[in-house]
Design a protein around this motif. Sequence first.
Motif, PDB file in Angstrom:
ATOM      1  N   SER A 106       0.836  -1.208   0.000  1.00  0.00           N
ATOM      2  CA  SER A 106       0.000   0.000   0.000  1.00  0.00           C
ATOM      3  C   SER A 106       0.870   1.258   0.000  1.00  0.00           C
ATOM      4  O   SER A 106       1.970   1.260   0.532  1.00  0.00           O
ATOM      5  CB  SER A 106      -0.881   0.032   1.249  1.00  0.00           C
ATOM      6  N   ASP A 107       0.332   2.314  -0.581  1.00  0.00           N
ATOM      7  CA  ASP A 107       1.077   3.570  -0.655  1.00  0.00           C
ATOM      8  C   ASP A 107       0.838   4.467   0.551  1.00  0.00           C
ATOM      9  O   ASP A 107       1.733   5.209   0.950  1.00  0.00           O
ATOM     10  CB  ASP A 107       0.659   4.351  -1.903  1.00  0.00           C
ATOM     11  N   THR A 108      -0.371   4.449   1.076  1.00  0.00           N
ATOM     12  CA  THR A 108      -0.706   5.437   2.109  1.00  0.00           C
ATOM     13  C   THR A 108      -1.389   4.791   3.307  1.00  0.00           C
ATOM     14  O   THR A 108      -1.997   3.726   3.209  1.00  0.00           O
ATOM     15  CB  THR A 108      -1.680   6.502   1.559  1.00  0.00           C
ATOM     16  N   ARG A 109      -1.289   5.498   4.425  1.00  0.00           N
ATOM     17  CA  ARG A 109      -1.908   5.048   5.670  1.00  0.00           C
ATOM     18  C   ARG A 109      -2.195   6.290   6.511  1.00  0.00           C
ATOM     19  O   ARG A 109      -1.309   7.116   6.703  1.00  0.00           O
ATOM     20  CB  ARG A 109      -0.959   4.104   6.401  1.00  0.00           C
ATOM     21  N   ARG A 110      -3.411   6.398   6.967  1.00  0.00           N
ATOM     22  CA  ARG A 110      -3.798   7.556   7.769  1.00  0.00           C
ATOM     23  C   ARG A 110      -3.411   8.876   7.088  1.00  0.00           C
ATOM     24  O   ARG A 110      -2.925   9.809   7.728  1.00  0.00           O
ATOM     25  CB  ARG A 110      -3.169   7.467   9.181  1.00  0.00           C
ATOM     26  N   GLY A 111      -3.579   8.888   5.777  1.00  0.00           N
ATOM     27  CA  GLY A 111      -3.337  10.110   5.023  1.00  0.00           C
ATOM     28  C   GLY A 111      -1.874  10.460   4.802  1.00  0.00           C
ATOM     29  O   GLY A 111      -1.547  11.491   4.226  1.00  0.00           O
ATOM     30  N   GLN A 112      -0.968   9.601   5.270  1.00  0.00           N
ATOM     31  CA  GLN A 112       0.462   9.832   5.079  1.00  0.00           C
ATOM     32  C   GLN A 112       1.044   8.680   4.245  1.00  0.00           C
ATOM     33  O   GLN A 112       0.411   7.647   4.101  1.00  0.00           O
ATOM     34  CB  GLN A 112       1.194   9.828   6.422  1.00  0.00           C
ATOM     35  N   PRO A 113       2.264   8.849   3.731  1.00  0.00           N
ATOM     36  CA  PRO A 113       2.887   7.712   3.039  1.00  0.00           C
ATOM     37  C   PRO A 113       3.020   6.528   4.005  1.00  0.00           C
ATOM     38  O   PRO A 113       3.317   6.727   5.182  1.00  0.00           O
ATOM     39  CB  PRO A 113       4.272   8.235   2.642  1.00  0.00           C
ATOM     40  N   ALA A 114       2.786   5.317   3.501  1.00  0.00           N
ATOM     41  CA  ALA A 114       3.007   4.118   4.319  1.00  0.00           C
ATOM     42  C   ALA A 114       4.473   4.088   4.747  1.00  0.00           C
ATOM     43  O   ALA A 114       5.333   4.680   4.080  1.00  0.00           O
ATOM     44  CB  ALA A 114       2.662   2.872   3.515  1.00  0.00           C
ATOM     45  N   VAL A 115       4.759   3.401   5.866  1.00  0.00           N
ATOM     46  CA  VAL A 115       6.110   3.446   6.437  1.00  0.00           C
ATOM     47  C   VAL A 115       7.175   2.965   5.447  1.00  0.00           C
ATOM     48  O   VAL A 115       8.249   3.566   5.338  1.00  0.00           O
ATOM     49  CB  VAL A 115       6.163   2.652   7.770  1.00  0.00           C
ATOM     50  N   HIS A 116       6.880   1.912   4.691  1.00  0.00           N
ATOM     51  CA  HIS A 116       7.899   1.441   3.737  1.00  0.00           C
ATOM     52  C   HIS A 116       8.143   2.481   2.643  1.00  0.00           C
ATOM     53  O   HIS A 116       9.270   2.631   2.157  1.00  0.00           O
ATOM     54  CB  HIS A 116       7.553   0.064   3.156  1.00  0.00           C
ATOM     55  N   ARG A 117       7.119   3.240   2.289  1.00  0.00           N
ATOM     56  CA  ARG A 117       7.308   4.312   1.291  1.00  0.00           C
ATOM     57  C   ARG A 117       8.177   5.441   1.878  1.00  0.00           C
ATOM     58  O   ARG A 117       8.953   6.071   1.176  1.00  0.00           O
ATOM     59  CB  ARG A 117       5.966   4.880   0.849  1.00  0.00           C
ATOM     60  N   ARG A 118       8.019   5.706   3.163  1.00  0.00           N
ATOM     61  CA  ARG A 118       8.859   6.717   3.836  1.00  0.00           C
ATOM     62  C   ARG A 118      10.335   6.369   3.733  1.00  0.00           C
ATOM     63  O   ARG A 118      11.170   7.215   3.451  1.00  0.00           O
ATOM     64  CB  ARG A 118       8.521   6.727   5.332  1.00  0.00           C
ATOM     65  N   PHE A 119      10.634   5.070   3.986  1.00  0.00           N
ATOM     66  CA  PHE A 119      12.037   4.662   3.929  1.00  0.00           C
ATOM     67  C   PHE A 119      12.553   4.628   2.490  1.00  0.00           C
ATOM     68  O   PHE A 119      13.722   4.914   2.233  1.00  0.00           O
ATOM     69  CB  PHE A 119      12.246   3.317   4.643  1.00  0.00           C
ATOM     70  N   GLU A 120      11.676   4.303   1.560  1.00  0.00           N
ATOM     71  CA  GLU A 120      12.053   4.390   0.144  1.00  0.00           C
ATOM     72  C   GLU A 120      12.445   5.818  -0.197  1.00  0.00           C
ATOM     73  O   GLU A 120      13.445   6.060  -0.873  1.00  0.00           O
ATOM     74  CB  GLU A 120      10.863   3.994  -0.749  1.00  0.00           C
ATOM     75  N   ALA A 121      11.628   6.766   0.289  1.00  0.00           N
ATOM     76  CA  ALA A 121      11.888   8.185  -0.011  1.00  0.00           C
ATOM     77  C   ALA A 121      13.204   8.629   0.633  1.00  0.00           C
ATOM     78  O   ALA A 121      13.999   9.359   0.017  1.00  0.00           O
ATOM     79  CB  ALA A 121      10.730   9.043   0.490  1.00  0.00           C
ATOM     80  N   VAL A 259     -14.188   0.969  -0.593  1.00  0.00           N
ATOM     81  CA  VAL A 259     -14.629   0.965  -1.994  1.00  0.00           C
ATOM     82  C   VAL A 259     -15.363   2.261  -2.341  1.00  0.00           C
ATOM     83  O   VAL A 259     -15.152   2.852  -3.395  1.00  0.00           O
ATOM     84  CB  VAL A 259     -15.555  -0.240  -2.277  1.00  0.00           C
ATOM     85  N   PHE A 260     -16.233   2.700  -1.419  1.00  0.00           N
ATOM     86  CA  PHE A 260     -17.100   3.843  -1.732  1.00  0.00           C
ATOM     87  C   PHE A 260     -16.718   5.109  -0.950  1.00  0.00           C
ATOM     88  O   PHE A 260     -17.353   6.144  -1.124  1.00  0.00           O
ATOM     89  CB  PHE A 260     -18.564   3.484  -1.425  1.00  0.00           C
ATOM     90  N   GLY A 261     -15.704   5.025  -0.075  1.00  0.00           N
ATOM     91  CA  GLY A 261     -15.367   6.150   0.793  1.00  0.00           C
ATOM     92  C   GLY A 261     -14.755   7.327   0.043  1.00  0.00           C
ATOM     93  O   GLY A 261     -14.224   7.179  -1.062  1.00  0.00           O
ATOM     94  N   ASP A 262     -14.813   8.473   0.686  1.00  0.00           N
ATOM     95  CA  ASP A 262     -14.236   9.693   0.136  1.00  0.00           C
ATOM     96  C   ASP A 262     -12.750   9.731   0.517  1.00  0.00           C
ATOM     97  O   ASP A 262     -12.406   9.784   1.701  1.00  0.00           O
ATOM     98  CB  ASP A 262     -14.977  10.884   0.766  1.00  0.00           C
ATOM     99  N   PRO A 263     -11.852   9.713  -0.477  1.00  0.00           N
ATOM    100  CA  PRO A 263     -10.412   9.682  -0.176  1.00  0.00           C
ATOM    101  C   PRO A 263      -9.960  10.810   0.745  1.00  0.00           C
ATOM    102  O   PRO A 263      -9.036  10.607   1.525  1.00  0.00           O
ATOM    103  CB  PRO A 263      -9.760   9.827  -1.553  1.00  0.00           C
ATOM    104  N   THR A 264     -10.613  11.960   0.679  1.00  0.00           N
ATOM    105  CA  THR A 264     -10.181  13.060   1.558  1.00  0.00           C
ATOM    106  C   THR A 264     -10.523  12.758   3.012  1.00  0.00           C
ATOM    107  O   THR A 264      -9.948  13.322   3.921  1.00  0.00           O
ATOM    108  CB  THR A 264     -10.842  14.402   1.171  1.00  0.00           C
ATOM    109  N   GLU A 265     -11.464  11.848   3.239  1.00  0.00           N
ATOM    110  CA  GLU A 265     -11.801  11.498   4.626  1.00  0.00           C
ATOM    111  C   GLU A 265     -11.118  10.203   5.070  1.00  0.00           C
ATOM    112  O   GLU A 265     -10.740  10.075   6.227  1.00  0.00           O
ATOM    113  CB  GLU A 265     -13.322  11.378   4.784  1.00  0.00           C
ATOM    114  N   THR A 266     -10.978   9.226   4.157  1.00  0.00           N
ATOM    115  CA  THR A 266     -10.396   7.939   4.570  1.00  0.00           C
ATOM    116  C   THR A 266      -8.872   8.003   4.641  1.00  0.00           C
ATOM    117  O   THR A 266      -8.252   7.178   5.311  1.00  0.00           O
ATOM    118  CB  THR A 266     -10.763   6.812   3.584  1.00  0.00           C
TER     119      THR A 266
END
Lengths: 368, 368
Positions: A106-121, A259-266
């Motif tokens: 996954s790319d994101t979690r709680r509206g931030q980059p997922a932890v593995h993406r953070r270390f990639e960055a 599936v149906f959630g609003d990305p700005t809220e989820t």
Amino acid sequence: MPPTSVETTAPLRATSDLRTAVSAVLDDFLHDQTAVLREVSEDCEPVLDAVRDLVAGGKRLRPAFCFWGYHGVAEGLPDAGVVTAAAALELFQAAALIHDDVMDDSDTRRGQPAVHRRFEALHRESGWDGSGTRFGLAGAVLAGDLCLGWSDELFSRSELPADALLRGRQVFNTMRTQLMGGQYLDMLEQASSTQRGAAGAVDRARRVLTFKSAKYSIEHPLLLGGSLAGASTDLLADYSRFGLALGEAFQLRDDVLGVFGDPTETGKPAGDDLREGKRTVLVGLAVQNATPAQAEQVDRLLGAPDLDAEGVEVLRTVLTETGALAGVEELISAQVDAACATLDAADLTDSARAALHELVVAATSRRS
Amino acid sequence: MPPTSVETTAPLRATSDLRTAVSAVLDDFLHDQTAVLREVSEDCEPVLDAVRDLVAGGKRLRPAFCFWGYHGVAEGLPDAGVVTAAAALELFQAAALIHDDVMDDSDTRRGQPAVHRRFEALHRESGWDGSGTRFGLAGAVLAGDLCLGWSDELFSRSELPADALLRGRQVFNTMRTQLMGGQYLDMLEQASSTQRGAAGAVDRARRVLTFKSAKYSIEHPLLLGGSLAGASTDLLADYSRFGLALGEAFQLRDDVLGVFGDPTETGKPAGDDLREGKRTVLVGLAVQNATPAQAEQVDRLLGAPDLDAEGVEVLRTVLTETGALAGVEELISAQVDAACATLDAADLTDSARAALHELVVAATSRRS
């Protein structure tokens, strides 16, 4: 760490105070771990930063169930230690989320980059050698491992009486093992669902949901709190019934939002669960009711890594037109009703009953 | 689980009995977990099988240090529980190995396929959907997470007195956090060593070695045993000195075996450490002493995923001709001497002193 006291007379107020108290416990604990890791090297800072940022975004739902499971036993039971034990659940959840995002890529979690993406960055921005993907994976595996160990360490710090800790530890142990088992079952279902066929898809998805989410999100936190307070077997049985029903409703809501959630809220991209190919009850119901044309669409699009907005829309239409979405909403209502009925009949304190009713709403009517 | 009693008068005999006792504790424990996971699903069996097979192959080195650290305190101290606490270290190590192999993308461990490769094979042989690599990764992340939780659960099962467990838990906590920190430092060093330059390479490699291996392989197990038995601060300080010196020698031997070892004895392919690009003290010494031509060979070949037998041979020659291999052997001797001198001067039981001398030989003269 001095045990934190939380006002227990006014449930709503107390749940909000609890969030503050849990955050304070976690801040103190992670501050102490900074010193332990600094002995290794100051270069370990990014690991702590990643954990701290992730943990800061938690809703403290599991600690709340633990706290009210504890205070359901008797009015005015001393709070000492239970907030610390409850806060340990947030670190356990952090571990589960970090590793889950690695497994699902996954790319994101709680509206931030997922932890593995953070270390990639970090790897990319530092201009280091070798594979950034591999570095990201390693950073996240280790951050999750740290959180797993820390959840246990924080639980032990609670300074509750030894017999209470012993009872609590049994719940904690079962929770850990069965969550990992549930996660494995989830991966297995994604890999083997085509082979296993549509007929049992809903039953299999409900089983995954029970062990991957309902137990560890609600039933086990409640049982943990109850066990710490020495609840009767009757009350613990009611907690289980309530927790499993509400836990199922909670996760079904999550599946609908995925599936149906609003990305700005989820805080997750639209249709992320569809791209990951999650075999939820929602999908199971759709597959069981699908026409051959709809089944073909699901087979072709669900889990496609390059699923675009149009594909997401096609799948949403299938999920709606097969009646799967309506079916899940019905199931949520039925489980909420069952949970509330159990709660009303259970022999627990009025303050806990009121707080748990509030939490039913928070867990199932949310939009993120 | 009834605590196991082990004869402590004849050190050699006892260390062999201890291996049997530790294996029995682990068998019983994993048997119990079968029931916990079966509640989730019988489909979880492959996870337990993978853990069981990996754990069966352990040398029980860490439990032995814990056991003798405990019996160094007083002759005839009751054994009850210490074997169980010591066995927990094998599950902790299993977790570290499983996740380490995922991070390094290693193929084999203890002469068998690495756990993530096992799950890849299961995926392939079952003809499941999606990526086998991803399924393998998930299976191994979860198996490691289970072992982490289980190591803690088994430690708690030891039924040692509450104050002993509390002291032991502090060592356990530090061990967990600092091992993960050391692992992160190791990944960081592999990624950033070119950027950070040759000058400090040996110092940096020794730091990684201390936290990634010396502490958790020897120092912390000894301190755990000593703390459980209520050792004096003087004895604990001697355990640290002894453990860090021997721990460094132990890991340096491992580094030499990782490059020059016989694959039929190490259970790892020839030159595996070179292919993974591990920045060991051996490599650090070579880099610091290398001619420009040798430095170029290291830059080009170390960590190359397609490193062949010829490339391995080139690097071996560099490691030998720069004097790095001889330098590491000298360092091993010096640390073994320091460890033995500490041991001879320490105020501990004769049986523990004799057993720890045996373990010095086992840890540093081994061929696998």
